[in-house]
Design a protein around this motif. Structure first.
Motif, mmCIF file in Angstrom:
data_model
loop_
_atom_site.group_PDB
_atom_site.id
_atom_site.type_symbol
_atom_site.label_atom_id
_atom_site.label_comp_id
_atom_site.label_asym_id
_atom_site.label_seq_id
_atom_site.Cartn_x
_atom_site.Cartn_y
_atom_site.Cartn_z
ATOM 1 N N ALA A 47 -20.478 -1.505 15.173
ATOM 2 C CA ALA A 47 -18.638 -1.706 15.408
ATOM 3 C C ALA A 47 -18.396 -2.406 14.379
ATOM 4 N N PHE A 48 -19.240 -3.770 15.113
ATOM 5 C CA PHE A 48 -18.310 -5.338 15.003
ATOM 6 C C PHE A 48 -18.993 -6.058 14.187
ATOM 7 N N CYS A 49 -19.596 -5.586 13.202
ATOM 8 C CA CYS A 49 -19.991 -6.007 11.877
ATOM 9 C C CYS A 49 -19.009 -5.490 10.508
ATOM 10 N N ALA A 50 -18.799 -3.890 11.084
ATOM 11 C CA ALA A 50 -18.689 -3.332 10.567
ATOM 12 C C ALA A 50 -16.947 -3.726 10.180
ATOM 13 N N GLY A 51 -16.126 -4.590 11.864
ATOM 14 C CA GLY A 51 -15.127 -4.521 11.987
ATOM 15 C C GLY A 51 -14.415 -5.602 11.519
ATOM 16 N N ILE A 52 -15.346 -7.024 10.618
ATOM 17 C CA ILE A 52 -15.882 -7.382 9.875
ATOM 18 C C ILE A 52 -14.895 -7.832 8.636
ATOM 19 N N LYS A 53 -15.692 -6.689 8.713
ATOM 20 C CA LYS A 53 -16.319 -6.527 6.738
ATOM 21 C C LYS A 53 -14.525 -5.980 6.128
ATOM 22 N N ARG A 54 -14.498 -5.041 7.645
ATOM 23 C CA ARG A 54 -12.960 -4.266 6.895
ATOM 24 C C ARG A 54 -11.969 -5.892 7.111
ATOM 25 N N ALA A 55 -11.932 -6.706 8.559
ATOM 26 C CA ALA A 55 -10.809 -7.965 7.867
ATOM 27 C C ALA A 55 -10.826 -8.914 6.904
ATOM 28 N N LYS A 56 -11.809 -9.264 6.330
ATOM 29 C CA LYS A 56 -12.316 -9.896 5.672
ATOM 30 C C LYS A 56 -11.785 -9.231 4.606
ATOM 31 N N GLY B 257 -10.575 -0.320 7.101
ATOM 32 C CA GLY B 257 -11.611 -0.790 5.684
ATOM 33 C C GLY B 257 -11.640 -0.251 4.687
ATOM 34 N N CYS B 258 -13.222 -0.760 3.973
ATOM 35 C CA CYS B 258 -13.025 0.007 2.724
ATOM 36 C C CYS B 258 -13.322 1.174 2.664
ATOM 37 N N SER B 259 -12.773 2.114 2.069
ATOM 38 C CA SER B 259 -13.064 3.613 1.692
ATOM 39 C C SER B 259 -14.884 4.042 2.195
ATOM 40 N N GLU B 260 -15.552 3.385 2.174
ATOM 41 C CA GLU B 260 -16.606 3.570 2.005
ATOM 42 C C GLU B 260 -17.517 3.068 3.772
ATOM 43 N N ASP B 261 -16.513 2.653 3.905
ATOM 44 C CA ASP B 261 -16.287 2.595 6.078
ATOM 45 C C ASP B 261 -15.823 2.828 6.316
ATOM 46 N N ARG B 262 -14.809 4.248 7.067
ATOM 47 C CA ARG B 262 -13.939 4.302 7.476
ATOM 48 C C ARG B 262 -13.916 4.473 9.204
ATOM 49 N N PRO B 263 -13.217 4.304 9.400
ATOM 50 C CA PRO B 263 -12.606 4.018 11.023
ATOM 51 C C PRO B 263 -12.933 5.575 11.678
ATOM 52 N N THR B 264 -14.141 4.678 13.099
ATOM 53 C CA THR B 264 -13.901 6.789 13.580
ATOM 54 C C THR B 264 -12.259 6.864 14.367
ATOM 55 N N LYS B 265 -12.629 8.247 15.065
ATOM 56 C CA LYS B 265 -11.148 8.456 15.585
ATOM 57 C C LYS B 265 -10.848 7.385 16.962
ATOM 58 N N ALA B 266 -12.280 7.234 17.582
ATOM 59 C CA ALA B 266 -12.907 5.840 18.438
ATOM 60 C C ALA B 266 -12.236 4.658 18.780
ATOM 61 N N ASP B 267 -12.343 4.315 17.012
ATOM 62 C CA ASP B 267 -12.499 2.384 16.361
ATOM 63 C C ASP B 267 -10.051 2.506 16.410
ATOM 64 N N LYS B 268 -10.052 4.086 16.117
ATOM 65 C CA LYS B 268 -8.356 4.054 16.345
ATOM 66 C C LYS B 268 -7.291 3.946 17.211
ATOM 67 N N VAL B 269 -8.957 4.659 18.653
ATOM 68 C CA VAL B 269 -7.698 4.666 19.302
ATOM 69 C C VAL B 269 -7.795 2.806 20.240
ATOM 70 N N ALA B 270 -8.353 2.667 19.647
ATOM 71 C CA ALA B 270 -9.119 0.749 20.298
ATOM 72 C C ALA B 270 -8.696 -0.110 19.591
ATOM 73 N N ALA B 271 -7.721 0.613 18.154
ATOM 74 C CA ALA B 271 -7.447 -0.574 17.191
ATOM 75 C C ALA B 271 -5.723 -0.327 17.325
ATOM 76 N N ALA B 272 -5.210 0.567 18.610
ATOM 77 C CA ALA B 272 -3.515 0.295 19.028
ATOM 78 C C ALA B 272 -3.483 -0.406 19.236
ATOM 79 N N SER B 273 -3.702 -1.593 19.671
ATOM 80 C CA SER B 273 -2.942 -2.695 20.464
ATOM 81 C C SER B 273 -3.934 -3.427 20.857
ATOM 82 N N VAL B 274 -4.069 -4.742 20.783
ATOM 83 C CA VAL B 274 -4.641 -5.074 21.952
ATOM 84 C C VAL B 274 -4.756 -5.042 22.965
ATOM 85 N N PRO B 275 -5.865 -4.927 23.653
ATOM 86 C CA PRO B 275 -6.137 -4.694 24.755
ATOM 87 C C PRO B 275 -5.533 -4.488 25.953
ATOM 88 N N GLY B 276 -5.138 -4.047 26.832
ATOM 89 C CA GLY B 276 -4.263 -3.692 28.027
ATOM 90 C C GLY B 276 -2.705 -4.144 27.661
#
Length: 275
Positions: free
Chosen positions: A186-195, A22-41
């Motif tokens: 977290a969901f809205c922030a994720g959409i913002k980063r993805a866009k 995402g943008c610099s003002e909306d940095r992912p948390t450590k939990a975000d990074k863990v969740a983003a490692a791959s698609v679930p499973g």
């Protein structure tokens, strides 16, 4: 018309869908990074073993001048008779609906003197994860009904081995409203980063500026260890949060303690928060 049913074709593993930076003002948390490692499973290693596990149990395809149809599900689903029966029924219902719509459109095309464009439905169920209690499946669906372009949509299901029942991931939570309240930021922030990663910034007055409820999209639940549900992805089809040209989105969210607290008591022991 030809129908090809194969029980030995390999289904590829669900491709990893990274939570886009995402943008610099909306940095992912450590939990975000863990969740983003791959698609679930999706496991961090042992891809060859996973591919073997995902050998197609049912892979039906059909093509003629009227329609193109394909529907597949993995061997883990075929090993559960009730689930295999439900998926076979879903396959046949979608095939019949496709053929009926195609025949109507072909008749109309011939009557009005314009060319008929073959309709299609392609759907592949894939294993997201399997825990002692749950089998989690995801599906990506491509359809075409003669318009300017085709469409991509998603589906999801959870099989509860204890109850021998097919469910949706949100059935495991107290309510859709409770789920949305916890994941909204977290969901809205994720959409913002993805866009932002696609170079898109919605104008405040855009029809797509408002963040939709995550529960209105397709939720996939997964596991990093094959024991507990600790991963979460929200799949978003075209037109839901942007123009068709933007394509689809997959937003990974952290399985937080707050989210686990709104899981129904019956299922709480099967979830593990990532802190």
């Amino acid at each position: 018309m030809t129908i090809d049913t194969s029980w030995r074709n390999a289904i590829p593993i669900l491709a990893g869908a990274l939570l886009l930076a995402g943008c610099s003002e909306d940095r992912p948390t450590k939990a975000d990074k863990v969740a983003a490692a791959s698609v679930p499973g999706a496991p961090p290693q042992g891809a060859a073993d996973e591919a073997a596990k995902n050998a197609a149990a049912s892979n039906v395809s059909e093509s003629d001048e009227l329609v193109e149809f394909a529907y597949a599900y993995p061997v883990e689903a075929a090993r559960i008779p009730e689930l295999a029966k439900a998926l076979d029924g879903d396959r046949e219902a979608k095939r019949e609906a496709l053929i009926a719509a195609a025949r109507r459109d072909k008749d109309a095309a011939e009557k009005d003197g314009y060319p008929y464009r073959k309709h299609s439905h392609r759907q592949r169920w894939q294993r997201v994860t399997s825990t002692p209690r749950f089998l989690s499946l995801s599906a990506e669906i491509e359809t075409y009904s003669g318009g300017a372009h085709g469409m991509q949509t998603f589906d999801t299901l959870i099989w509860d081995r204890n109850r021998r029942k097919q469910m949706k991931p949100l059935d495991l939570f107290q309510s859709s409203a409770a789920f949305d309240a916890v994941v909204r930021d977290a969901f809205c922030a994720g959409i913002k980063r993805a866009k932002a990663a696609k170079g898109i910034e919605e104008a405040p007055d855009s029809v797509f500026a408002k963040c939709p409820p995550a529960s209105a999209q397709t939720v996939w639940l997964g596991s990093s260890d094959g024991r507990y549900l600790d991963r979460l992805t929200v799949a978003i089809a075209p037109y839901e949060i942007g123009a068709y040209a933007e394509g689809s989105y997959k937003v990974n969210l952290p399985m937080t303690g707050a989210l686990v607290k709104v899981v129904k008591d019956e299922f709480a022991r099967d979830f593990l928060p990532i802190n």
